[in-house]
Design a protein around this motif. Sequence first.
Motif, PDB file in Angstrom:
ATOM      1  N   GLN A   1      48.023  55.823  49.160  1.00 36.43           N
ATOM      2  CA  GLN A   1      48.990  55.978  48.088  1.00 36.43           C
ATOM      3  C   GLN A   1      48.617  55.046  46.922  1.00 36.43           C
ATOM      4  O   GLN A   1      47.991  54.010  47.110  1.00 36.43           O
ATOM      5  CB  GLN A   1      50.407  55.668  48.588  1.00 36.43           C
ATOM      6  N   VAL A   2      49.047  55.448  45.750  1.00 40.21           N
ATOM      7  CA  VAL A   2      48.755  54.665  44.549  1.00 40.21           C
ATOM      8  C   VAL A   2      49.510  53.343  44.626  1.00 40.21           C
ATOM      9  O   VAL A   2      50.698  53.307  44.941  1.00 40.21           O
ATOM     10  CB  VAL A   2      49.177  55.438  43.295  1.00 40.21           C
ATOM     11  N   GLN A   3      48.818  52.271  44.339  1.00 39.33           N
ATOM     12  CA  GLN A   3      49.433  50.955  44.354  1.00 39.33           C
ATOM     13  C   GLN A   3      48.850  50.104  43.234  1.00 39.33           C
ATOM     14  O   GLN A   3      47.634  50.128  42.998  1.00 39.33           O
ATOM     15  CB  GLN A   3      49.207  50.271  45.701  1.00 39.33           C
ATOM     16  N   THR A  28      41.208  57.032  41.768  1.00 37.78           N
ATOM     17  CA  THR A  28      39.999  56.731  40.997  1.00 37.78           C
ATOM     18  C   THR A  28      40.415  56.025  39.716  1.00 37.78           C
ATOM     19  O   THR A  28      40.989  56.639  38.807  1.00 37.78           O
ATOM     20  CB  THR A  28      39.212  58.014  40.693  1.00 37.78           C
ATOM     21  N   PHE A  29      40.108  54.741  39.663  1.00 38.50           N
ATOM     22  CA  PHE A  29      40.627  53.864  38.595  1.00 38.50           C
ATOM     23  C   PHE A  29      40.268  54.383  37.210  1.00 38.50           C
ATOM     24  O   PHE A  29      41.101  54.377  36.301  1.00 38.50           O
ATOM     25  CB  PHE A  29      40.057  52.462  38.810  1.00 38.50           C
ATOM     26  N   SER A  30      39.053  54.852  37.038  1.00 39.13           N
ATOM     27  CA  SER A  30      38.587  55.228  35.700  1.00 39.13           C
ATOM     28  C   SER A  30      39.215  56.520  35.192  1.00 39.13           C
ATOM     29  O   SER A  30      39.039  56.888  34.032  1.00 39.13           O
ATOM     30  CB  SER A  30      37.070  55.353  35.685  1.00 39.13           C
ATOM     31  N   HIS A  31      39.960  57.212  36.038  1.00 40.40           N
ATOM     32  CA  HIS A  31      40.549  58.483  35.627  1.00 40.40           C
ATOM     33  C   HIS A  31      41.903  58.317  34.915  1.00 40.40           C
ATOM     34  O   HIS A  31      42.447  59.310  34.397  1.00 40.40           O
ATOM     35  CB  HIS A  31      40.728  59.407  36.834  1.00 40.40           C
ATOM     36  N   TYR A  32      42.424  57.117  34.889  1.00 40.32           N
ATOM     37  CA  TYR A  32      43.755  56.894  34.313  1.00 40.32           C
ATOM     38  C   TYR A  32      43.743  55.668  33.415  1.00 40.32           C
ATOM     39  O   TYR A  32      42.975  54.734  33.641  1.00 40.32           O
ATOM     40  CB  TYR A  32      44.796  56.662  35.407  1.00 40.32           C
ATOM     41  N   GLY A  33      44.647  55.654  32.435  1.00 36.65           N
ATOM     42  CA  GLY A  33      44.847  54.457  31.653  1.00 36.65           C
ATOM     43  C   GLY A  33      45.820  53.515  32.345  1.00 36.65           C
ATOM     44  O   GLY A  33      46.416  53.846  33.376  1.00 36.65           O
ATOM     45  N   ILE A  34      45.938  52.332  31.769  1.00 38.16           N
ATOM     46  CA  ILE A  34      46.916  51.348  32.222  1.00 38.16           C
ATOM     47  C   ILE A  34      47.749  50.929  31.015  1.00 38.16           C
ATOM     48  O   ILE A  34      47.196  50.563  29.965  1.00 38.16           O
ATOM     49  CB  ILE A  34      46.255  50.107  32.847  1.00 38.16           C
ATOM     50  N   SER A 107      53.265  55.131  38.282  1.00 40.40           N
ATOM     51  CA  SER A 107      53.305  54.038  39.252  1.00 40.40           C
ATOM     52  C   SER A 107      53.345  52.716  38.507  1.00 40.40           C
ATOM     53  O   SER A 107      52.657  52.566  37.498  1.00 40.40           O
ATOM     54  CB  SER A 107      52.062  54.079  40.151  1.00 40.40           C
ATOM     55  N   TRP A 108      54.109  51.792  39.055  1.00 35.27           N
ATOM     56  CA  TRP A 108      54.309  50.501  38.392  1.00 35.27           C
ATOM     57  C   TRP A 108      53.936  49.350  39.318  1.00 35.27           C
ATOM     58  O   TRP A 108      54.137  49.437  40.537  1.00 35.27           O
ATOM     59  CB  TRP A 108      55.783  50.343  37.997  1.00 35.27           C
ATOM     60  N   GLY A 109      53.420  48.286  38.722  1.00 33.00           N
ATOM     61  CA  GLY A 109      53.230  47.061  39.466  1.00 33.00           C
ATOM     62  C   GLY A 109      54.573  46.386  39.732  1.00 33.00           C
ATOM     63  O   GLY A 109      55.603  46.799  39.201  1.00 33.00           O
ATOM     64  N   GLN A 110      54.519  45.336  40.518  1.00 31.82           N
ATOM     65  CA  GLN A 110      55.755  44.659  40.909  1.00 31.82           C
ATOM     66  C   GLN A 110      56.280  43.712  39.838  1.00 31.82           C
ATOM     67  O   GLN A 110      57.419  43.258  39.935  1.00 31.82           O
ATOM     68  CB  GLN A 110      55.538  43.897  42.240  1.00 31.82           C
TER      69      GLN A 110
END
Lengths: 118, 109
Positions: A1-3, A28-34, A107-110
């Motif tokens: 799962q995405v984390q 796949t990290f490079s497929h999405y922005g942050i 998805s969000w970080g904590q």
Amino acid sequence: QVQLVQSGAEVKKPGASVKVSCKASGYTFSHYGITWVRQAPGQGLEWMGWISANNGNTNYGQKVQDRVTMTTDTSTSTAYMELRSLRSDDTAVYYCARGGVTTSLDSWGQGTLVTVSS
Amino acid sequence: QTVVTQEPSLTVSPGGTVTLTCASSAGAVTSGHYPNWFQQKPGQPPRSLIFGTTNKYSWTPARFSASLLGGKAALTLSRVQPEDEADYYCLIYYGGAGIFGTGTKVTVL
């Protein structure tokens, strides 16, 4: 799962810099922005900016654009947000989220609490 | 500087319906601004509810719906339950930069 797992709380003095990390897994990290968002105590959400993990393109919010740098390290699937010349009103919880401009933020970080105090 | 305004607070009875709106000082909100909606409970990160004006995530309750209404983005909560009590934020985009709304505190009473 995405984390998305963010680095721990920081206490900084006015004028210092802080660098918050956001380690991604489950996709796949490079497929999405942050996207980076912050929230001062008792206040609303503020959009700080976005970085493409594919090519490093960025777009920063007006309020922080002169003091912020967003980067990514695809070898470790980690995004970073550095904020310089810290002021007391930078005290906030900083969040990273997967996604960017005109895409979903699914998805969000904590969150990472950054306290700026002399 | 563009300001995105939401109702500061709304109160709804359990089982009732409430509509939250998201207005921009720059003019009508359209699908081109890619409205998003988020729910946030105390001490938690935001939870994404809606993207691209009306699109739901797999976890978005079916009783939540979104639309454009009179030049604003809107989020309607139907058959409201106690667990819907939270802060709700919209997010819209201008020229590649996002602006969050001021937030609405929804109280279920």
